[in-house]
Design a protein around this motif. Structure first.
Motif, PDB file in Angstrom:
ATOM      1  N   MET A   1       6.657  11.797   7.191  1.00 12.75           N
ATOM      2  CA  MET A   1       7.436  11.842   5.958  1.00 12.75           C
ATOM      3  C   MET A   1       7.344  10.524   5.196  1.00 12.75           C
ATOM      4  O   MET A   1       7.039  10.480   4.016  1.00 12.75           O
ATOM      5  CB  MET A   1       8.899  12.163   6.285  1.00 12.75           C
ATOM      6  CG  MET A   1       9.791  12.232   5.061  1.00 12.75           C
ATOM      7  SD  MET A   1       9.320  13.558   3.936  1.00 12.75           S
ATOM      8  CE  MET A   1      10.523  13.347   2.651  1.00 12.75           C
ATOM      9  N   LEU A   2       7.601   9.407   5.899  1.00  4.40           N
ATOM     10  CA  LEU A   2       7.514   8.098   5.248  1.00  4.40           C
ATOM     11  C   LEU A   2       6.091   7.799   4.811  1.00  4.40           C
ATOM     12  O   LEU A   2       5.864   7.220   3.738  1.00  4.40           O
ATOM     13  CB  LEU A   2       8.028   7.008   6.188  1.00  4.40           C
ATOM     14  CG  LEU A   2       9.542   6.965   6.417  1.00  4.40           C
ATOM     15  CD1 LEU A   2       9.898   5.898   7.434  1.00  4.40           C
ATOM     16  CD2 LEU A   2      10.280   6.706   5.106  1.00  4.40           C
ATOM     17  N   GLY A   3       5.105   8.193   5.639  1.00  4.89           N
ATOM     18  CA  GLY A   3       3.716   7.956   5.275  1.00  4.89           C
ATOM     19  C   GLY A   3       3.325   8.687   4.008  1.00  4.89           C
ATOM     20  O   GLY A   3       2.647   8.138   3.130  1.00  4.89           O
ATOM     21  N   GLU A   4       3.771   9.927   3.882  1.00  2.00           N
ATOM     22  CA  GLU A   4       3.453  10.701   2.672  1.00  2.00           C
ATOM     23  C   GLU A   4       4.133  10.103   1.452  1.00  2.00           C
ATOM     24  O   GLU A   4       3.534  10.026   0.370  1.00  2.00           O
ATOM     25  CB  GLU A   4       3.890  12.151   2.871  1.00  2.00           C
ATOM     26  CG  GLU A   4       3.106  12.885   3.955  1.00  2.00           C
ATOM     27  CD  GLU A   4       3.671  14.269   4.217  1.00  2.00           C
ATOM     28  OE1 GLU A   4       4.701  14.609   3.594  1.00  2.00           O
ATOM     29  OE2 GLU A   4       3.085  15.000   5.041  1.00  2.00           O
ATOM     30  N   LEU A   5       5.392   9.685   1.615  1.00  2.00           N
ATOM     31  CA  LEU A   5       6.099   9.064   0.489  1.00  2.00           C
ATOM     32  C   LEU A   5       5.419   7.770   0.061  1.00  2.00           C
ATOM     33  O   LEU A   5       5.278   7.484  -1.135  1.00  2.00           O
ATOM     34  CB  LEU A   5       7.553   8.791   0.895  1.00  2.00           C
ATOM     35  CG  LEU A   5       8.443   8.125  -0.173  1.00  2.00           C
ATOM     36  CD1 LEU A   5       8.501   8.978  -1.431  1.00  2.00           C
ATOM     37  CD2 LEU A   5       9.845   7.874   0.390  1.00  2.00           C
ATOM     38  N   GLY A   6       4.974   6.963   1.045  1.00  2.00           N
ATOM     39  CA  GLY A   6       4.286   5.715   0.708  1.00  2.00           C
ATOM     40  C   GLY A   6       2.979   5.953  -0.006  1.00  2.00           C
ATOM     41  O   GLY A   6       2.667   5.285  -1.010  1.00  2.00           O
ATOM     42  N   THR A   7       2.179   6.901   0.475  1.00  2.00           N
ATOM     43  CA  THR A   7       0.915   7.219  -0.182  1.00  2.00           C
ATOM     44  C   THR A   7       1.145   7.726  -1.600  1.00  2.00           C
ATOM     45  O   THR A   7       0.421   7.358  -2.542  1.00  2.00           O
ATOM     46  CB  THR A   7       0.140   8.257   0.634  1.00  2.00           C
ATOM     47  OG1 THR A   7      -0.147   7.724   1.933  1.00  2.00           O
ATOM     48  CG2 THR A   7      -1.168   8.628  -0.041  1.00  2.00           C
ATOM     49  N   ALA A 140      -7.336   0.265   1.616  1.00  2.00           N
ATOM     50  CA  ALA A 140      -6.391  -0.401   2.531  1.00  2.00           C
ATOM     51  C   ALA A 140      -5.032   0.265   2.473  1.00  2.00           C
ATOM     52  O   ALA A 140      -4.004  -0.398   2.317  1.00  2.00           O
ATOM     53  CB  ALA A 140      -6.283  -1.880   2.177  1.00  2.00           C
ATOM     54  N   ASN A 141      -5.018   1.573   2.611  1.00  2.00           N
ATOM     55  CA  ASN A 141      -3.753   2.317   2.579  1.00  2.00           C
ATOM     56  C   ASN A 141      -3.040   2.154   3.920  1.00  2.00           C
ATOM     57  O   ASN A 141      -3.515   2.651   4.945  1.00  2.00           O
ATOM     58  CB  ASN A 141      -4.026   3.795   2.300  1.00  2.00           C
ATOM     59  CG  ASN A 141      -2.746   4.598   2.125  1.00  2.00           C
ATOM     60  OD1 ASN A 141      -1.658   4.135   2.440  1.00  2.00           O
ATOM     61  ND2 ASN A 141      -2.882   5.802   1.617  1.00  2.00           N
ATOM     62  N   PRO A 142      -1.882   1.491   3.943  1.00  2.00           N
ATOM     63  CA  PRO A 142      -1.197   1.278   5.229  1.00  2.00           C
ATOM     64  C   PRO A 142      -0.452   2.507   5.727  1.00  2.00           C
ATOM     65  O   PRO A 142       0.060   2.497   6.850  1.00  2.00           O
ATOM     66  CB  PRO A 142      -0.213   0.152   4.907  1.00  2.00           C
ATOM     67  CG  PRO A 142       0.094   0.339   3.460  1.00  2.00           C
ATOM     68  CD  PRO A 142      -1.178   0.853   2.821  1.00  2.00           C
ATOM     69  N   PHE A 143      -0.383   3.555   4.895  1.00  2.00           N
ATOM     70  CA  PHE A 143       0.446   4.713   5.237  1.00  2.00           C
ATOM     71  C   PHE A 143      -0.344   5.849   5.892  1.00  2.00           C
ATOM     72  O   PHE A 143       0.215   6.927   6.100  1.00  2.00           O
ATOM     73  CB  PHE A 143       1.136   5.239   3.977  1.00  2.00           C
ATOM     74  CG  PHE A 143       2.047   4.245   3.330  1.00  2.00           C
ATOM     75  CD1 PHE A 143       3.262   3.923   3.900  1.00  2.00           C
ATOM     76  CD2 PHE A 143       1.678   3.601   2.152  1.00  2.00           C
ATOM     77  CE1 PHE A 143       4.111   2.993   3.310  1.00  2.00           C
ATOM     78  CE2 PHE A 143       2.514   2.677   1.551  1.00  2.00           C
ATOM     79  CZ  PHE A 143       3.730   2.368   2.134  1.00  2.00           C
ATOM     80  N   ARG A 144      -1.613   5.638   6.187  1.00  2.00           N
ATOM     81  CA  ARG A 144      -2.384   6.712   6.809  1.00  2.00           C
ATOM     82  C   ARG A 144      -1.771   7.090   8.156  1.00  2.00           C
ATOM     83  O   ARG A 144      -1.236   6.249   8.877  1.00  2.00           O
ATOM     84  CB  ARG A 144      -3.835   6.286   6.991  1.00  2.00           C
ATOM     85  CG  ARG A 144      -4.592   6.137   5.671  1.00  2.00           C
ATOM     86  CD  ARG A 144      -6.097   6.066   5.912  1.00  2.00           C
ATOM     87  NE  ARG A 144      -6.821   5.973   4.655  1.00  2.00           N
ATOM     88  CZ  ARG A 144      -7.269   4.852   4.123  1.00  2.00           C
ATOM     89  NH1 ARG A 144      -7.078   3.717   4.756  1.00  2.00           N
ATOM     90  NH2 ARG A 144      -7.915   4.861   2.984  1.00  2.00           N
ATOM     91  N   ALA A 145      -1.893   8.367   8.485  1.00  2.00           N
ATOM     92  CA  ALA A 145      -1.256   8.875   9.701  1.00  2.00           C
ATOM     93  C   ALA A 145      -2.058   8.513  10.946  1.00  2.00           C
ATOM     94  O   ALA A 145      -3.270   8.281  10.889  1.00  2.00           O
ATOM     95  CB  ALA A 145      -1.101  10.391   9.604  1.00  2.00           C
TER      96      ALA A 145
END
Length: 645
Positions: A1-7, A140-145
């Motif tokens: 959930m947080l990862g999707e919101l960050g992306t 450099a996406n830090p939110f990847r799952a």
């Protein structure tokens, strides 16, 4: 959930930044209303803040389904270092970079500047923001799952959990680095804005002072952190990443000086310096984040290298084209006498740029030597000591001479130099006879005495006749002189020794000794530590307990030193535990005595405070006299009115 919101926040941020650039371009070309562009700028900042907030929430909640948290978070990491983990690795640090960059953009829209000049400058800042959002989104996406989700993470690099400066040093450096985008943007906007471009120096200088003060504080704090954590007893190793912070500082310092008074008429020179400062920031970003250099400070190898290098080249091309265009020269140019303050300031600027060129060559030479010669050649501190340091002493000397050249009467100028010159000669004679520190240190001591005496002589006049900005400039110059004394003293008089001791044995350096009392070991599942219990005595004083240690963190397979530093008024005693024998409890220790090193930290703080004071004083004057619009007074007159230091 947080990862999707960050992306999602990064994607929306990229769209907002692109829209912002287009809206400001519309304002610049067609005179459209600025309100939509300002709203888009604020929306870009909001998306950057959301991205940082989401990643912080993931770190605090230990959400190891997010890749950045899985690689840099940990359940046993203290709360403070969990928060600062945001900028402990490449991907998260880019989010902080974006937040600061978008913040500068919003602040830039909140001021009343000549409309076309502001609009073109905002186009440049927005384009830079678009690029860094694109980096975060695509490279450099830090939110990847992460799949499978690990039960725990290794935590940040152990070196980044050893000192509270982790919460202050990187943000300060970023504020300094990214702040230099503002003079860069105004320099590129000036040739495009026509007559409005004449005021770009007056507009850009307060921003440069703020960025310069933050960068100065960041460099000084970084040197102190290195001194307190790495265990080698030094504070500057001419490491490529250290040099990456020094390079834009040198060119920004040159820009701040050449932009003063009639020197402001050298518009082409100032345009080049403003552009070069931010180009060097981008180059330093490439060196730090591409894996191109090996450094304890650098991030690991990443896919950002080619993109960053391409953007550096684009910035160089854009700067070359626009600075080669017709410069916005103010009218009424007059020649300055050869022996004048303006000539001395220009010479100082040239020397600073020369030092920057020398440091740049030493920094990038190892990168070029491999492809060109087949063997990667390293450049050691000796190169910089033989090239950059002599030039730095000349800069310090010119800094002391310049104030005396404010007066037009050469005889009076020589009289103003007589007392500082006599004090400098006396300092050289006394120090040379008493301690024989060597020619480089002796020259630095004499030059610093010359500068400090001259500044002390100026103090009454500045308090009586000048504003706070000029007084702040005096403080900044005094700070640099103190730094020179600290560097020379710690280098010339520093002593150290290394030896393996058994329990009860003593290691001595000069009048300082340490006696090994015992070795303690402790550990848990998160870390293991070995501590040496020592008794330190100095000049016959009562013994004191000091406990240097070694800490090993299995999660990162890294051992870090924890030196024991006994700080005194005139010197530090620095003890490092290097190794411990598992058999007989003996310990290998390094004992160092570092005189005058405290002047480094005091001088750095004074220099940063002086820069910030100059920025505040310049901003106050600017509010008082108003902002020039089209057809306003020449930049040289405006800058003379607002010059600081």
């Amino acid at each position: 959930m947080l990862g999707e919101l960050g992306t999602s926040s990064l994607t929306v941020g990229l769209l907002c930044a692109t829209l912002t650039a287009l809206l400001w371009l519309r304002v610049a070309l067609f005179g459209a209303p600025t309100r939509p562009a300002r709203l888009a700028t604020a929306a870009t900042l909001a998306t950057a803040a959301v991205a940082c907030g989401v990643l912080e929430a993931a770190l605090l909640r230990h959400d190891f389904s997010v890749r950045f948290v899985a690689e840099n978070g940990g359940r046993r990491v203290p709360l403070y270092y969990t928060v600062t983990s945001l900028w402990s690795a490449l991907d998260g640090s880019l989010l902080l970079w974006l937040l600061v960059l978008a913040g500068y953009a919003v602040l830039l829209t909140g001021r009343r500047y000549p409309p076309r000049l502001q609009a073109y400058a905002m186009v440049v800042v927005s384009a830079v923001t678009v690029f860094f959002f694109a980096l975060s989104c695509f490279a450099a996406n830090p939110f990847r799952a992460v799949d499978p989700v690990p039960p725990d993470g290794p935590g940040p690099n152990p070196l980044l959990q050893q000192h509270p400066a982790m919460g202050v040093h990187p943000p300060l450096l970023y504020a300094g680095y990214i702040g230099l985008v503002v003079p860069f943007a105004f320099a590129l906007a000036a040739p495009l804005a026509g007559r409005e471009g004449r005021s770009w120096l007056r507009v850009a200088r307060p921003w440069t002072l703020v960025a310069w003060a933050a960068l100065t504080a960041g460099i000084g704090l970084g040197a102190w952190w290195s001194y307190a954590v790495l265990g080698w007893g030094g504070y500057w190793a001419w490491d490529p990443v250290e040099n990456a912070s020094l390079l834009p500082w040198l060119t920004a310092t040159a820009f701040l000086h050449t932009a003063l008074g009639p020197g402001a008429r050298r518009a082409g020179w100032n345009l080049v310096l403003a552009c070069a400062s931010f180009v060097l920031v981008l180059l330093g970003t490439f060196l730090t984040r591409s894996g191109a250099v090996a450094s304890v400070h650098a991030f690991t190898e990443s896919p950002l290298g080619p993109m960053l290098l391409g953007f550096v080249l684009l910035a160089v091309v854009a700067s070359t084209i626009l600075t080669g265009w017709r410069s916005p020269e103010p009218a009424g140019r007059t020649a300055s006498p050869v022996l004048s303050r303006n000539t001395a300031v220009l010479v100082n600027g040239v020397l600073l740029v020369t030092i920057a060129a020398v440091v740049l060559i030493g920094t990038i030479f190892p990168l070029l030597s491999g492809p060109l010669g087949g063997v990667r050649t390293s450049v050691g501190p000796g190169y910089y000591h033989r090239t950059a340091l002599p030039l730095a002493i000349v800069v310090l000397l010119a800094m002391g001479v310049t104030p005396a050249l404010r007066v037009r009467d050469r005889t009076q100028a020589l009289r103003r130099l007589a007392v500082p010159g006599a004090v400098a000669l006396a300092t050289v004679a006394v120090v040379g006879l008493l301690s024989r520190p060597g020619l480089p240190a002796l020259t630095a001591f004499g030059t610093a005495a010359f500068v400090l005496t001259g500044l002390a002589g100026e103090l009454p006049d500045r308090l009586r006749r000048s504003g706070r900005g000029r007084l702040a400039g005096l403080v900044a110059h005094a700070g640099i002189a103190l730094v020179a004394v600290g560097v020379a003293g710690s280098s010339a008089y520093g002593r150290d020794a290394e030896r393996t001791l058994r329990t009860g044995e003593t290691l001595r350096v000069a009048d300082v000794s340490v006696r090994l009392v015992g070795v303690d070991r402790r550990g848990d599942s998160g870390a293991m530590a070995v501590r040496a219990r020592l008794r330190l005595s100095e000049s016959g004083d009562a013994e004191r307990a000091v406990t240097p240690a070694l800490r090993y963190r299995p999660a990162r397979d890294t051992a870090v030193t924890v030196p024991a530093i006994d700080t005194g008024l005139l010197r530090d005693t620095y003890v490092t535990l290097i190794a411990v024998s598992p058999d007989d409890g003996s310990a290998t220790l390094r004992l160092a005595v570092n005189p005058l090193v405290g002047l480094l930290w005091a001088g750095g703080a004074l220099t940063a405070a002086g820069g910030l004071g100059s920025a505040l004083a310049t901003a106050r004057r600017r509010r008082r006299v108003g902002t020039p619009r089209e057809g306003a007074q020449p930049a040289s007159v405006a800058v003379r009115a607002g010059a600081a230091g």
